[in-house]
Write a protein that holds these residues in place. Structure first.
Motif, PDB file in Angstrom:
ATOM      1  N   TYR A  16       1.033  -1.343   0.202  1.00 57.28           N
ATOM      2  CA  TYR A  16      -0.057  -0.097  -0.162  1.00 57.28           C
ATOM      3  C   TYR A  16       0.918   1.220   0.100  1.00 57.28           C
ATOM      4  CZ  TYR A  16      -4.311   2.581   1.346  1.00 57.28           C
ATOM      5  OH  TYR A  16      -5.082   3.646   1.279  1.00 57.28           O
ATOM      6  N   VAL A  17       0.810   2.152  -0.880  1.00 55.54           N
ATOM      7  CA  VAL A  17       1.699   3.020  -1.565  1.00 55.54           C
ATOM      8  C   VAL A  17       0.987   4.385  -1.519  1.00 55.54           C
ATOM      9  CG1 VAL A  17       3.403   1.771  -2.153  1.00 55.54           C
ATOM     10  CG2 VAL A  17       2.097   2.504  -3.755  1.00 55.54           C
ATOM     11  N   GLY A  18       1.395   5.567  -1.501  1.00 54.83           N
ATOM     12  CA  GLY A  18       0.861   6.896  -1.905  1.00 54.83           C
ATOM     13  C   GLY A  18       1.914   7.249  -2.973  1.00 54.83           C
ATOM     14  N   SER A  26      -2.670  13.473  -5.582  1.00 57.48           N
ATOM     15  CA  SER A  26      -2.196  12.330  -4.863  1.00 57.48           C
ATOM     16  C   SER A  26      -2.955  11.217  -4.992  1.00 57.48           C
ATOM     17  CB  SER A  26      -1.771  12.586  -3.439  1.00 57.48           C
ATOM     18  OG  SER A  26      -2.579  13.818  -2.994  1.00 57.48           O
ATOM     19  N   HIS A  27      -2.533  10.117  -4.948  1.00 58.63           N
ATOM     20  CA  HIS A  27      -3.100   8.456  -5.074  1.00 58.63           C
ATOM     21  C   HIS A  27      -2.777   7.551  -4.043  1.00 58.63           C
ATOM     22  CE1 HIS A  27      -4.660  10.091  -9.120  1.00 58.63           C
ATOM     23  NE2 HIS A  27      -3.185  10.378  -9.131  1.00 58.63           N
ATOM     24  N   ASP A  28      -3.663   7.140  -3.559  1.00 57.11           N
ATOM     25  CA  ASP A  28      -3.168   6.027  -2.570  1.00 57.11           C
ATOM     26  C   ASP A  28      -3.733   4.510  -3.181  1.00 57.11           C
ATOM     27  OD1 ASP A  28      -5.379   5.604  -0.017  1.00 57.11           O
ATOM     28  OD2 ASP A  28      -5.366   7.181  -1.554  1.00 57.11           O
ATOM     29  N   GLY A  29      -3.002   3.470  -3.097  1.00 51.73           N
ATOM     30  CA  GLY A  29      -3.457   2.326  -3.498  1.00 51.73           C
ATOM     31  C   GLY A  29      -2.300   1.161  -3.264  1.00 51.73           C
ATOM     32  N   PHE A  30      -2.890  -0.113  -4.146  1.00 52.86           N
ATOM     33  CA  PHE A  30      -1.749  -1.100  -3.832  1.00 52.86           C
ATOM     34  C   PHE A  30      -1.036  -1.001  -5.357  1.00 52.86           C
ATOM     35  CE2 PHE A  30      -4.804  -2.601  -0.633  1.00 52.86           C
ATOM     36  CZ  PHE A  30      -3.745  -2.695   0.409  1.00 52.86           C
ATOM     37  N   PHE A  90       5.676   6.812  -1.532  1.00 53.15           N
ATOM     38  CA  PHE A  90       6.170   6.378  -0.405  1.00 53.15           C
ATOM     39  C   PHE A  90       5.147   4.973   0.396  1.00 53.15           C
ATOM     40  CE2 PHE A  90       3.838  10.270  -0.884  1.00 53.15           C
ATOM     41  CZ  PHE A  90       2.543  10.065  -0.147  1.00 53.15           C
ATOM     42  N   LEU A  91       5.576   4.527   1.248  1.00 50.06           N
ATOM     43  CA  LEU A  91       4.922   3.296   1.708  1.00 50.06           C
ATOM     44  C   LEU A  91       3.750   3.808   2.983  1.00 50.06           C
ATOM     45  CD1 LEU A  91       7.736   0.697   2.555  1.00 50.06           C
ATOM     46  CD2 LEU A  91       5.482   0.626   0.863  1.00 50.06           C
ATOM     47  N   LEU A  92       2.627   3.439   2.801  1.00 42.54           N
ATOM     48  CA  LEU A  92       1.617   3.946   3.727  1.00 42.54           C
ATOM     49  C   LEU A  92       1.254   2.785   4.561  1.00 42.54           C
ATOM     50  CD1 LEU A  92      -0.833   5.790   1.469  1.00 42.54           C
ATOM     51  CD2 LEU A  92       0.740   6.926   3.189  1.00 42.54           C
TER      52      LEU A  92
END
Length: 96
Positions: A16-18, A26-30, A90-92
């Motif tokens: 799971y990253v940003g 900005s997007h976040d997901g796998f 970056f990792l979330l």
């Protein structure tokens, strides 16, 4: 010094990253896929869908499930981001 986001994305595959892009989004997901030009993110959503693809209504729920053996599932939508637009990866933390 230029950052090699392709190499970082390979190391963060299925995590799971940003991602921030040069246009300020900005997007976040796998990370689902990495190729020479793009990162493909699987972005989770809270929308639940029934068997026919339409949003599930609470009136169709049963006491112990949606239908015998079937229930609405959380979906992931793909989003392709070109490496040229990535300014940060970056990792979330991910909690269930």
């Amino acid at each position: 010094m230029e950052t090699n986001y392709q190499q970082i994305a390979w190391h963060c595959m299925n995590k799971y990253v940003g991602i921030t892009t040069s246009d300020g989004q900005s997007h976040d997901g796998f990370i689902a896929h990495v190729d020479q030009e793009y990162i493909t993110l699987a972005i989770p959503t809270n929308e639940m869908y029934g068997m026919n693809g339409m949003p599930a209504r609470e009136a169709t729920y049963r006491q112990f499930g949606f239908f015998p053996g079937f229930y609405p599932r959380r979906r992931f939508f793909p989003r392709r981001v070109p490496f040229g637009a990535v300014t940060g990866l970056f990792l979330l933390p991910f909690f269930i």
